[in-house]
Write an enzyme that holds these catalytic residues in place. Structure first.
Site, PDB file in Angstrom:
ATOM      1  N   CYS A   1       0.821  -1.212   0.000  1.00  0.00           N
ATOM      2  CA  CYS A   1       0.000   0.000   0.000  1.00  0.00           C
ATOM      3  C   CYS A   1       0.852   1.258   0.000  1.00  0.00           C
ATOM      4  O   CYS A   1       1.878   1.336   0.673  1.00  0.00           O
ATOM      5  CB  CYS A   1      -0.882   0.024   1.240  1.00  0.00           C
ATOM      6  SG  CYS A   1      -1.857  -1.456   1.433  1.00  0.00           S
TER       7      CYS A   1
ATOM      8  N   ARG B   1       4.356   0.979  -6.353  1.00  0.00           N
ATOM      9  CA  ARG B   1       4.412   0.000  -5.269  1.00  0.00           C
ATOM     10  C   ARG B   1       3.490  -1.191  -5.537  1.00  0.00           C
ATOM     11  O   ARG B   1       3.626  -2.220  -4.884  1.00  0.00           O
ATOM     12  CB  ARG B   1       4.018   0.671  -3.945  1.00  0.00           C
ATOM     13  CG  ARG B   1       5.015   1.706  -3.485  1.00  0.00           C
ATOM     14  CD  ARG B   1       4.495   2.483  -2.306  1.00  0.00           C
ATOM     15  NE  ARG B   1       4.472   1.726  -1.078  1.00  0.00           N
ATOM     16  CZ  ARG B   1       5.430   1.704  -0.169  1.00  0.00           C
ATOM     17  NH1 ARG B   1       6.511   2.418  -0.356  1.00  0.00           N
ATOM     18  NH2 ARG B   1       5.329   1.000   0.926  1.00  0.00           N
TER      19      ARG B   1
ATOM     20  N   TRP C   1      -3.094  -2.594  -1.679  1.00  0.00           N
ATOM     21  CA  TRP C   1      -2.748  -3.924  -2.186  1.00  0.00           C
ATOM     22  C   TRP C   1      -3.463  -4.888  -1.249  1.00  0.00           C
ATOM     23  O   TRP C   1      -3.095  -5.015  -0.080  1.00  0.00           O
ATOM     24  CB  TRP C   1      -1.237  -4.103  -2.145  1.00  0.00           C
ATOM     25  CG  TRP C   1      -0.736  -5.333  -2.835  1.00  0.00           C
ATOM     26  CD1 TRP C   1      -0.400  -5.442  -4.160  1.00  0.00           C
ATOM     27  CD2 TRP C   1      -0.488  -6.607  -2.255  1.00  0.00           C
ATOM     28  NE1 TRP C   1       0.031  -6.727  -4.427  1.00  0.00           N
ATOM     29  CE2 TRP C   1      -0.009  -7.458  -3.277  1.00  0.00           C
ATOM     30  CE3 TRP C   1      -0.622  -7.132  -0.974  1.00  0.00           C
ATOM     31  CZ2 TRP C   1       0.338  -8.785  -3.056  1.00  0.00           C
ATOM     32  CZ3 TRP C   1      -0.295  -8.455  -0.743  1.00  0.00           C
ATOM     33  CH2 TRP C   1       0.195  -9.263  -1.789  1.00  0.00           C
TER      34      TRP C   1
ATOM     35  N   ASN D   1      -1.353   0.783   6.044  1.00  0.00           N
ATOM     36  CA  ASN D   1      -0.542  -0.249   5.387  1.00  0.00           C
ATOM     37  C   ASN D   1      -0.135  -1.222   6.478  1.00  0.00           C
ATOM     38  O   ASN D   1       0.235  -0.800   7.578  1.00  0.00           O
ATOM     39  CB  ASN D   1       0.705   0.384   4.752  1.00  0.00           C
ATOM     40  CG  ASN D   1       1.616  -0.662   4.121  1.00  0.00           C
ATOM     41  OD1 ASN D   1       1.149  -1.696   3.648  1.00  0.00           O
ATOM     42  ND2 ASN D   1       2.909  -0.415   4.125  1.00  0.00           N
ATOM     43  N   GLY D   2      -0.184  -2.526   6.189  1.00  0.00           N
ATOM     44  CA  GLY D   2       0.221  -3.512   7.195  1.00  0.00           C
ATOM     45  C   GLY D   2      -0.940  -4.444   7.493  1.00  0.00           C
ATOM     46  O   GLY D   2      -1.892  -4.539   6.715  1.00  0.00           O
TER      47      GLY D   2
ATOM     48  N   GLU E   1      17.875 -15.959 -11.218  1.00  0.00           N
ATOM     49  CA  GLU E   1      17.362 -14.608 -11.404  1.00  0.00           C
ATOM     50  C   GLU E   1      16.662 -14.472 -12.761  1.00  0.00           C
ATOM     51  O   GLU E   1      15.594 -13.865 -12.856  1.00  0.00           O
ATOM     52  CB  GLU E   1      18.515 -13.595 -11.270  1.00  0.00           C
ATOM     53  CG  GLU E   1      18.155 -12.153 -11.593  1.00  0.00           C
ATOM     54  CD  GLU E   1      17.074 -11.538 -10.710  1.00  0.00           C
ATOM     55  OE1 GLU E   1      16.708 -12.146  -9.688  1.00  0.00           O
ATOM     56  OE2 GLU E   1      16.571 -10.461 -11.076  1.00  0.00           O
TER      57      GLU E   1
ATOM     58  N   LYS F   1      12.742 -13.332 -13.067  1.00  0.00           N
ATOM     59  CA  LYS F   1      12.319 -12.169 -13.859  1.00  0.00           C
ATOM     60  C   LYS F   1      11.259 -12.582 -14.876  1.00  0.00           C
ATOM     61  O   LYS F   1      10.281 -11.882 -15.080  1.00  0.00           O
ATOM     62  CB  LYS F   1      13.505 -11.546 -14.620  1.00  0.00           C
ATOM     63  CG  LYS F   1      14.418 -10.665 -13.806  1.00  0.00           C
ATOM     64  CD  LYS F   1      13.905  -9.252 -13.637  1.00  0.00           C
ATOM     65  CE  LYS F   1      13.587  -8.891 -12.239  1.00  0.00           C
ATOM     66  NZ  LYS F   1      14.353  -9.169 -11.121  1.00  0.00           N
TER      67      LYS F   1
ATOM     68  N   GLU G   1       7.842 -13.324 -13.156  1.00  0.00           N
ATOM     69  CA  GLU G   1       7.077 -12.185 -12.656  1.00  0.00           C
ATOM     70  C   GLU G   1       6.597 -11.267 -13.771  1.00  0.00           C
ATOM     71  O   GLU G   1       5.555 -10.649 -13.646  1.00  0.00           O
ATOM     72  CB  GLU G   1       7.843 -11.402 -11.589  1.00  0.00           C
ATOM     73  CG  GLU G   1       9.110 -10.736 -12.045  1.00  0.00           C
ATOM     74  CD  GLU G   1       9.779  -9.944 -10.904  1.00  0.00           C
ATOM     75  OE1 GLU G   1      10.997  -9.845 -10.911  1.00  0.00           O
ATOM     76  OE2 GLU G   1       9.065  -9.426 -10.044  1.00  0.00           O
TER      77      GLU G   1
ATOM     78  N   HIS H   1      19.652 -34.939 -12.656  1.00  0.00           N
ATOM     79  CA  HIS H   1      18.993 -35.419 -11.433  1.00  0.00           C
ATOM     80  C   HIS H   1      17.500 -35.091 -11.446  1.00  0.00           C
ATOM     81  O   HIS H   1      16.862 -35.072 -10.397  1.00  0.00           O
ATOM     82  CB  HIS H   1      19.678 -34.812 -10.209  1.00  0.00           C
ATOM     83  CG  HIS H   1      21.115 -35.215 -10.105  1.00  0.00           C
ATOM     84  ND1 HIS H   1      21.503 -36.481  -9.746  1.00  0.00           N
ATOM     85  CD2 HIS H   1      22.246 -34.539 -10.383  1.00  0.00           C
ATOM     86  CE1 HIS H   1      22.834 -36.565  -9.776  1.00  0.00           C
ATOM     87  NE2 HIS H   1      23.301 -35.388 -10.176  1.00  0.00           N
TER      88      HIS H   1
ATOM     89  N   LYS I   1       5.854  -3.607  -5.009  1.00  0.00           N
ATOM     90  CA  LYS I   1       7.270  -3.234  -4.995  1.00  0.00           C
ATOM     91  C   LYS I   1       7.915  -3.465  -3.632  1.00  0.00           C
ATOM     92  O   LYS I   1       9.004  -3.988  -3.537  1.00  0.00           O
ATOM     93  CB  LYS I   1       7.405  -1.770  -5.431  1.00  0.00           C
ATOM     94  CG  LYS I   1       8.841  -1.264  -5.507  1.00  0.00           C
ATOM     95  CD  LYS I   1       9.601  -1.947  -6.630  1.00  0.00           C
ATOM     96  CE  LYS I   1      11.033  -1.497  -6.752  1.00  0.00           C
ATOM     97  NZ  LYS I   1      11.822  -2.480  -7.526  1.00  0.00           N
TER      98      LYS I   1
HETATM   99  C1  F6R Z   1      11.919  -9.238  -8.129  1.00  0.00           C
HETATM  100  C2  F6R Z   1      11.834  -8.354  -6.996  1.00  0.00           C
HETATM  101  C3  F6R Z   1      11.628  -8.936  -5.647  1.00  0.00           C
HETATM  102  C4  F6R Z   1      12.468  -8.164  -4.603  1.00  0.00           C
HETATM  103  C5  F6R Z   1      12.159  -8.684  -3.194  1.00  0.00           C
HETATM  104  C6  F6R Z   1      13.005  -8.003  -2.138  1.00  0.00           C
HETATM  105  O1  F6R Z   1      12.175  -8.530  -9.305  1.00  0.00           O
HETATM  106  O2  F6R Z   1      11.899  -7.157  -7.146  1.00  0.00           O
HETATM  107  O3  F6R Z   1      11.921 -10.285  -5.614  1.00  0.00           O
HETATM  108  O4  F6R Z   1      13.813  -8.323  -4.900  1.00  0.00           O
HETATM  109  O5  F6R Z   1      10.805  -8.469  -2.917  1.00  0.00           O
HETATM  110  O6  F6R Z   1      12.782  -6.634  -2.144  1.00  0.00           O
HETATM  111  P1  F6R Z   1      13.771  -5.638  -1.407  1.00  0.00           P
HETATM  112  O7  F6R Z   1      15.065  -5.656  -2.144  1.00  0.00           O
HETATM  113  O8  F6R Z   1      13.091  -4.313  -1.463  1.00  0.00           O
HETATM  114  O9  F6R Z   1      13.925  -6.161  -0.004  1.00  0.00           O
END
Ligand code: F6R
Length: 608
Positions: free
Chosen positions: A2, A27, A76, A102-103, A482, A486, A489, A505, A603
């Site tokens: 949020c 976010r 959110w 938020n929370g 990674e 990517k 998501e 395996h 985010k």
């Molecule tokens: C993927 C992504 C998330 C963040 C994760 C940690 O692209 O952005 O996996 O890396 O939520 O976020 P931070 O770095 O803000 O703790």
């Protein structure tokens, strides 16, 4: 998660709040709302809508135009679906108090039962609505919104950033926080409360960090911070170094593409001031801890966790210190063995990821020293760590992390080199050579980005694939993880990363005719080069369509080869990740997905 904004000052609150909400869209959210005060005693003006901000904007009328204080929220959903009713603000039964949150309020069910007994009617399924009713009951007794907020906070369990306004005190906004971010933006004759600084950097760069369980009351000229007992406390001031322009798209179609292209500059910023003219590594943050380190534990989530996995190789190889890397969400619920000689490094772009924050606290309670690699000043993880290594990536707006990741990896290399210098496990000549390699990275990333068009065209050819596999060994393995994250998501596609040695395996069973497999090859001089080449043959023999990422040292007879500049093997994942980011970006565009705000994601993951 949020986004939260509160504004009080001489400008029209409606446009200030809507503008800030736009800055907070990154976010991730599924509904939005605002509440504005009128003249003293006049009804609050409230509008809220499920969906994007444009839905909220079309619900606004001209009555909203001249208010001078207001709060706004992008939600959110956690408790209750993303509907108009569940959108924030939530309003007290008498209509006098509006609250955004938020929370998660963990004891909301018992609070709701108590409030219903007292005659309050609930109109949403949220945990937040209880706070609005509790707050108005307290406010009606004391006539002091900050005092009411302090009393209410004492009754809440869980995590929260709360903002409240009341029709009886139109210039006042009250905020509170526990385990969730809240920063104060200090303007001239105006003040802001927000979940992060990007909401107000266009207006002021002066800010205050609020501590745990603190309550803040702002009006246009006054900011008053207290603890939950009403004792005045001083909040820590800081200046925001981010440029407001950096948080705008600047001609790029998406923030993610802009952030990919900002990586050369971001890496240069991370490296700035880290090396002396005589090739000494400078890391005053780590020096300030004055530790005798015998083990390092890296804790993080998602992409930041991958940075940790990549960092482990260099730290162990260069400094001869054992490194473990663990998901923060797992670590926080374990009873691990740490000593005063364990250095815990947490990595977080936002500095607000709940699991990472809680893992850092857990590590501290167990006696370890904590160093965070963080991108966001004033964030909770930065504030609570014993020392902070700022990664200086600049604001990262796209939900998918790109430039933050590369700068986190670079920060870990600096730390590795600093430890090697202290331990004398590398000679000065070896250190100088690696420094030169690090300093060459921005140009090498630039080189990749200058020749990215054929990769983009090739990616579009894979748009209908149902699954993509990524293979790597050594630092190429976490780079493969990674690449897969990517793609999941952004493209909403099945994607998995594997260590080359694990192929037989199990994962090789997934290969079918045409399955795209992205293989990350080390330089030809590496001990694992031939192993990776064998893996490529094995998957090709079963029909895989291989895309290799390699430097020029490895000749390859494949249709799809993405060449990257050569560099030290331990640094290579930094370069290999760039085409993986572009691949995921282009795939998302080709599949018509929302690149900057992929579905279901946020985010900053400020709740568990
Ligand atoms: C993927 C992504 C998330 C963040 C994760 C940690 O692209 O952005 O996996 O890396 O939520 O976020 P931070 O770095 O803000 O703790």
């Amino acid at each position: 998660m949020c986004g939260i904004i509160g504004y009080t000052g001489a400008s029209p609150a409606l446009s200030m709040v809507i503008d800030s909400l736009r800055k907070l869209e990154y976010r991730g959210y599924d509904s939005a709302g605002i509440a504005l005060t009128g003249k003293a005693g006049e009804k609050l003006i409230v509008a809220k809508r499920a969906g994007k901000l444009s839905n909220l904007e079309s619900a606004l009328t001209s009555d909203h135009a001249d208010s001078l204080s207001g709060i706004g929220h992008t939600r959110w959903a956690t408790h209750g679906g993303p509907t108009d009713e569940n959108a924030h603000p939530h309003i007290s039964s008498d209509g006098k108090v509006a609250v955004i949150h938020n929370g998660i309020i963990e004891n909301y069910i018992e609070l709701k039962a108590e409030l219903e007994k007292r005659g309050h009617k609930f109109s949403s399924q949220t945990d937040t609505e209880s706070v609005a009713h509790l707050l108005s009951d307290e406010f009606n007794l004391s006539k002091d919104l900050a005092d009411a907020m302090r009393k209410v906070c004492k009754r809440l369990r869980g995590s929260f950033t709360l903002l409240a306004i009341s029709s009886d005190s139109p210039e006042v906004i009250v905020g509170a926080r526990r385990n969730s971010p809240l920063v104060v933006g200090l303007g001239r004759g105006e003040n802001f409360l927000a979940s992060d600084v990007s909401a107000f950097i266009a207006h002021t760069k002066s800010a205050l960090e609020l501590g745990q369980d603190q309550v803040v009351q702002v009006s246009p000229d006054v900011v008053l911070v207290t603890d939950l007992d009403g004792k005045q406390v001083s909040a820590k001031p800081f200046e925001i170094t981010w440029d407001a322009k950096a948080a705008e798209r600047g001609g790029y179609t998406h923030f993610m593409l802009k952030e990919i292209f900002e990586q050369p500059k971001a890496i240069s910023e991370t490296l700035l001031g880290r090396f002396s003219n005589d090739s000494k590594v400078i890391c005053s943050e780590l020096a300030s801890l004055n530790l005798d380190i015998d083990r390092i534990l890296i804790l993080a989530c998602g992409t930041a966790y991958h940075a940790g996995l990549i960092g482990k190789y260099a730290i162990e190889q260069w400094s001869k210190i054992a490194v473990d890397v663990e998901l923060a969400s797992e670590f926080r619920y374990r009873k691990p063995f740490l000593t005063a000689k364990t250095l815990v490094i947490t990595i977080s772009q936002s500095g607000e990821t709940m699991d990472t924050l809680m893992a850092a606290r857990h590590a501290k309670e167990l006696g370890a020293a904590t160093l965070s690699i963080c991108n966001t000043m004033g964030s909770s993880i930065a504030r609570e760590s014993d020392a902070v290594f700022y990664s200086h990536a600049g604001p990262e707006i796209a939900v998918a992390s790109t430039k933050a990741l590369l700068t986190q990896i670079v920060a870990l290399k600096v730390i590795a080199l600093y430890l090697a210098q202290n331990n004398k496990s590398l000679s000065s000549a070896q250190i100088a050579k690696i420094i030169a390699e690090l300093l060459a990275l921005p140009n090498k990333v630039e080189e990749i980005l200058e020749t990215v068009e054929p990769l983009r065209a090739m990616t579009r050819g894979f748009k209908d694939a149902t699954s993509v596999l990524f293979l790597g060994r050594n630092v190429g393995y976490p780079a493969a993880l990674e690449g897969a994250l990517k793609l999941k998501e952004l493209a909403y596609m099945h994607a998995e990363g594997f260590a080359g040695g694990e192929l037989k395996h199990g994962p090789i069973a997934l290969i079918e005719e045409g399955t795209p497999v992205i293989a990350i090859l080390p330089p030809a001089s590496s001990a694992i080069s031939e192993k990776m080449l064998s893996n490529i043959q094995e998957v090709r023999a079963r029909g895989a369509n291989v895309i290799a990422i390699a430097d020029a040292s490895t000749p390859l007879d494949l249709k799809h080869v993405i060449r990257i500049p050569s560099c030290d093997e331990l640094l290579q994942s930094i370069l290999a990740i760039v085409p993986l980011q572009v691949f995921a970006y282009e795939m998302a565009v080709a599949r018509g997905n929302d690149v900057d705000q992929p579905r279901n994601l946020a985010k900053s993951v400020t709740v568990e």
